[in-house]
Structure formats: structure tokens, C-alpha cells
Write an enzyme that holds these catalytic residues in place. Structure first.
Site, short mmCIF file in Angstrom:
data_model
loop_
_atom_site.label_atom_id
_atom_site.label_comp_id
_atom_site.label_asym_id
_atom_site.label_seq_id
_atom_site.Cartn_x
_atom_site.Cartn_y
_atom_site.Cartn_z
N ASN A 38 0.80 -1.23 0.00
CA ASN A 38 0.00 0.00 0.00
C ASN A 38 0.83 1.28 0.00
O ASN A 38 0.37 2.32 -0.47
CB ASN A 38 -0.99 -0.01 1.17
CG ASN A 38 -0.33 -0.20 2.52
OD1 ASN A 38 0.83 -0.59 2.61
ND2 ASN A 38 -1.08 0.04 3.58
N LYS A 47 13.49 -6.17 -0.58
CA LYS A 47 12.56 -7.08 -1.23
C LYS A 47 11.22 -6.35 -1.33
O LYS A 47 10.47 -6.29 -0.37
CB LYS A 47 12.41 -8.38 -0.44
CG LYS A 47 11.27 -9.29 -0.93
CD LYS A 47 11.43 -9.71 -2.39
CE LYS A 47 10.34 -10.71 -2.81
NZ LYS A 47 9.01 -10.04 -2.98
N GLU A 55 5.77 -3.99 11.75
CA GLU A 55 4.46 -3.33 11.83
C GLU A 55 3.50 -4.20 11.05
O GLU A 55 3.63 -4.36 9.84
CB GLU A 55 4.54 -1.92 11.26
CG GLU A 55 3.29 -1.10 11.55
CD GLU A 55 2.24 -1.22 10.47
OE1 GLU A 55 1.23 -1.92 10.70
OE2 GLU A 55 2.43 -0.63 9.40
N CYS A 62 -2.99 0.48 7.11
CA CYS A 62 -2.92 -0.08 8.46
C CYS A 62 -3.59 0.85 9.46
O CYS A 62 -4.11 0.41 10.48
CB CYS A 62 -1.46 -0.30 8.85
SG CYS A 62 -0.61 -1.52 7.84
#
Length: 495
Positions: free
Chosen positions: A168, A191, A263, A297
Site C-alpha cells: 500500500n 525485497k 508493523e 494499516c
């Protein structure tokens, strides 16, 4: 594609990976497609790197780390400032990738890139200050000791940092890891997420163009099923910074002694008290719940409203939701396609469960492939999955509660504790509720948000390990080293 980005793409059309200062094609001869969430077309292809290529990437990062750590702080900051300047100059192609890869609205995509450049600049300046400070301890401050020992405390790099951002915010949450790691003297292996990977490749080109030494920054692409565990359990990894979902919990269980910055999502609760400014609360709930189709989130994931004001608040939120524009990211629609068919199917399952268990649908459920119309659910109960699970989509449940204590209890009963918010005109009540909410951050009279990027950002329980935010990330990317000087006799400073 502009000439600036010409070397990141192979003649086959597939994007290359980056190792030791070179853009390369995988020896596997295979590529991984990137599907446009809006059109369902395969807009991009990236390299399917092999485990042997992963070994070479880590070898390059490890070989470069000590010389990079010996680069003066001012010089590291100079490199990062140059990266930021190049990102601003070359922002539009990167933003265009975000539109196609993750269906982020065009204006928000460009904002993400510029925000990321700002984050890099701030990290360089903060790193000069915080990493340039050491500490001197004297032995006589401990009972029974004389002043014959001096302890010099310094911050040293961890080594090689593996950075794994989410889809996102694939640019912003990449640089929030890369910039502190590099400024602290670490080398990095990035990555990127499967969706957002091409934007990440464009971003790494900006690091290369800034002239960082070969091996300081590296990028690997490929299927998580083939190289995921191999990356996270690689013996050359000295730190993992990950943002995402449940995958992070699996990584944490296998990481061993490697420092972690995690997170992992949230079920961010919005508590609306009886004395709240309902116009303010409604506007923030709409923006907080549906911005980028709820794929954040820090999106508002559940509204806990006092019963005596629930009807009025629901009416205001409903009116705002009906004004949301559904459509294409190129047109800057408020609601765009969610990132994948799997995500859309998961969200639909939550909606169907809520319907079967008696939730009130204030908007009609409608789906066209990955495009989901915003769903506002009233009279949601704790028996429904949507009361607890994170939809990561344009679905907002409203739970009517009889007291603040009931609202706080619901919030704290979740396995997730990233952020929350409270709307009230009473600052004393706001502080009491914030103290009671077991979440990493509580916003007062505003929706949850990650940022500004120098603010601490952390979660409780399954929402994460450690803290982000520029200064906290710089601290996390270093370890403490002590050098003790033993004097031949006591020595005291005299004014």
C-alpha cells in the site's frame, strides 16, 4: 520510459533486479507478472531471482558494509540528500507505476513519492545529529567506585538490513527503512512487495544515480514461495524491517537472534463520545475509513459510538459515504479497486458474514471484479467477524455501545493494537481514554494516521515489534558499543 530509467528494463520488457551496482536479468529465465488491479491485465514483469542470486546479493551487501560504515556521517547524509533530489526530479514515472500496480489514485501516488523524498532528507539531518552523539560515563557514579574508569559509548551499525515494505505504500515504507539503515552505516537488501515492485525498482534507480557505492543498496525480486523464507532466514541478515500482515508473525518466529522491526496491521478503533463534535467526527471517520479504499494499516476499522448520539452520527457518516466517487485511479476516484482478487474475496466473506448475522446495510453491496463499492454497516455485534478482523478494504462497521468503558474494552480485546482515536471536547476525558486504550498511538479528535514521518509509530500485541519513526528507526538500526578506558589512578575534573 524516460532515458533516466532505461537501464532498469531488459530487452524482453521485464524489469531487472539490482546487485552490487548492476542491473541484471535472472539466470532462471523466468519472470513474475504484476497484475493491474483495475484492469486485471499483466502490465509488468519482474525477474524471478534464484536462491543462488539471493546469495550473491547478500554477499555483495556484506562485502560493502564495512567500507560504507567508514564513510563519514556528513558524506552519508550528502548521498541521501542527493537521492531525495533525484526522486523529486524523476517522480512522475514512479507515481505512474503506483497507479497501475496498486490502483492508488494519481494525485496520492505522486504525493507518496514526494513525501518519501522529504523523509529521506529529514533522515539525513536527524542522523547527523543523533548518530553524531556519544556518551561518556564515569565509574564513580556507582556506589563504592572511584573515578578511574571512563566508558565511551558509541552507536555502531548492525550490518546488513533486509527491508520488506508492503504494497500500500511501497515507496514511502521502503525509504522509511532504507534511509535510516543507510544513514546508520548499514548496507541494505530490499525485497519489494509483489504489487508495488516496479515502483520500488524505479526508486532504487534513484539511489544508484546518487552514486552510492556498489553493494550499499541491493534489490531482489521473485516469488515469495521460492525465496521468501530463504531471504528472511539468510545467515547474512543482521536485521529485518518488515511492514505487512500475518507473514510478519511467521518471520518473527523463525528469525532467531536477528533484531526485528515489525508493523503488522491494526483494527483501529474510533471511539465517539457523547460530547463529541459530530461533524468533525463524521468527516474524519469517512476519510479515515475509506481513503485509498481502506487499504491502510491506520484506517478506521471500527466505530464505537455512544448510543445516545449514534443515530445522528450514523446519519452524517452515511451522507458522506454516499458522496464518495467510485472509479479509476487515473481519475483520482475516492474508491478504487482493491489490490487483488484474493483481497476482494476476503472482504466479501466478511460482508456476507455480517449480513448473515443481522448487520444493517446502509449502503448496497456491489462488486465488479476487484472494485468494491463502499460498505457502511450499522448495528454490528461482537459475534460478527467484521467486528474483529481487518478487512483492508472499503468496509466500515459501526458498533453502538452504552459507555466509554464498553468501547475501550472492545478495543483492548482485539489481538491488534496499532492505533485508535477518540472524539470528545473534554481533554481530561481524552487523556483518560488514551491511557486506557492499549494501542501504540491514540489520536484525539482526528482519525488514525502514520505521520508526520518523524512521529513514533508502533503497535501493541500482534500489531508489531519495536517502534518506527525516523529517530526511532535510526536507533533501531544501530547497536551500542562500549570502550572502557582504565586509568592508572583516580582522576577527578576540577573546575
Amino acid at each position: 520510459m524516460t532515458d533516466f530509467y532505461s537501464d532498469i528494463k531488459a530487452q524482453s520488457g521485464a524489469y531487472k533486479y539490482f546487485c552490487n551496482g548492476q542491473w541484471l536479468e535472472s539466470t532462471s529465465g523466468k519472470t513474475v507478472p504484476v497484475v493491474n488491479p483495475s484492469t486485471l491485465k499483466k502490465d509488468f514483469q519482474v525477474q524471478a531471482c534464484t536462491q543462488e542470486e539471493v546469495n550473491k546479493i547478500f554477499a555483495a551487501a556484506k562485502a560493502a558494509q564495512q567500507s560504507w560504515a567508514k564513510t563519514p556521517l556528513w558524506k552519508r547524509a550528502e548521498y541521501l540528500h542527493k537521492v531525495a533530489a533525484i526522486m523529486r526530479e524523476q517522480a512522475q514515472p514512479m507515481a505512474d507505476c503506483l497507479v497501475k500496480e496498486i490502483a492508488k489514485p494519481a494525485k496520492d501516488s505522486l504525493t507518496e513519492v514526494i513525501r518519501s523524498a522529504d523523509l529521506i532528507d529529514y533522515t539525513a539531518e536527524e542522523g547527523l545529529r543523533s548518530l553524531g552523539e556519544g556518551q561518556l560515563l564515569t565509574s564513580d557514579s556507582f556506589p563504592g567506585q572511584s573515578r578511574n574508569k571512563l566508558c565511551l559509548v558509541s552507536k555502531v551499525p548492525l550490518g546488513v538490513v533486509l527491508c520488506i515494505p508492503p504494497f500500500n505504500y511501497p515507496v514511502n515504507l521502503a525509504v522509511s527503512k532504507l534511509a535510516p539503515a543507510l544513514m546508520a552505516g548499514n548496507t541494505v537488501v530490499l525485497k519489494p512487495p509483489s504489487q508495488g515492485v516496479v515502483a520500488g525498482i524505479h526508486m532504487i534507480k534513484c539511489f544508484q544515480a546518487a552514486g552510492l557505492p556498489a553493494g550499499a543498496v541491493n534489490l531482489v525480486t521473485g516469488k515469495g514461495s521460492e525465496i521468501g523464507d530463504f531471504l528472511t532466514q539468510h545467515p547474512a541478515v543482521n536485521c529485518i524491517s518488515f511492514t505487512g500482515g500475518d507473514t510478519g508473525i511467521a518471520i518473527s518466529k523463525k528469525a532467531g537472534m536477528v533484531p526485528l522491526q515489525m508493523e503488522l496491521g491494526g483494527k483501529d478503533a474510533c471511539i465517539v463520545c457523547s460530547d463529541a463534535d459530530l461533524d468533525l467526527a463524521a468527516s474524519h471517520i469517512i476519510k479515515g475509513g475509506f481513503s485509498y479504499s481502506g487499504q491502510r494499516c491506520t484506517a478506521v476499522k471500527v466505530v464505537l459510538v455512544m448510543r445516545d448520539i449514534a443515530d445522528e452520527l450514523v446519519k452524517k457518516v452515511h451522507a458522506g459515504v454516499q458522496k464518495l466517487k467510485v472509479g479509476r485511479p487515473e481519475d483520482n476516484a475516492d474508491i478504487t479497486a482493491v489490490v487483488s482478487e484474493g483481497s476482494a474475496n476476503f472482504i466479501q466473506g466478511l460482508v456476507e458474514d455480517a449480513k448473515a448475522k443481522g448487520a444493517t446495510f446502509l449502503t448496497e453491496w456491489k462488486r465488479e471484479n476487484n472494485l468494491l463499492w463502499p460498505v457502511l454497516l450499522d448495528n454490528v455485534t461482537p459475534e460478527m467477524r467484521i467486528a474483529w478482523e481487518e478487512p483492508f478494504g472499503p468496509v466500515l462497521p459501526i458498533i453502538r455501545v452504552g459507555s466509554v468503558d464498553e468501547a475501550v474494552q472492545h478495543c483492548n480485546s482485539s489481538n491488534l493494537g496499532l492505533q485508535g482515536c477518540v472524539f470528545t471536547k473534554d481533554v481530561n476525558q481524552a487523556i483518560r481514554i488514551s491511557d486506557a486504550m492499549q494501542t501504540g498511538t491514540v489520536q484525539v479528535n482526528a482519525a488514525p494516521a502514520r505521520g508526520p514521518d518523524h512521529f513514533p509509530f508502533q503497535g501493541f500485541r500482534d500489531s508489531g515489534i519495536g517502534s518506527q519513526g525516523i529517530k526511532n528507526s535510526l536507533v533501531m538500526m544501530t547497536k551500542i558499543k562500549s570502550t572502557v578506558i582504565n586509568l592508572d589512578k583516580e582522576s577527578y575534573t576540577v573546575g
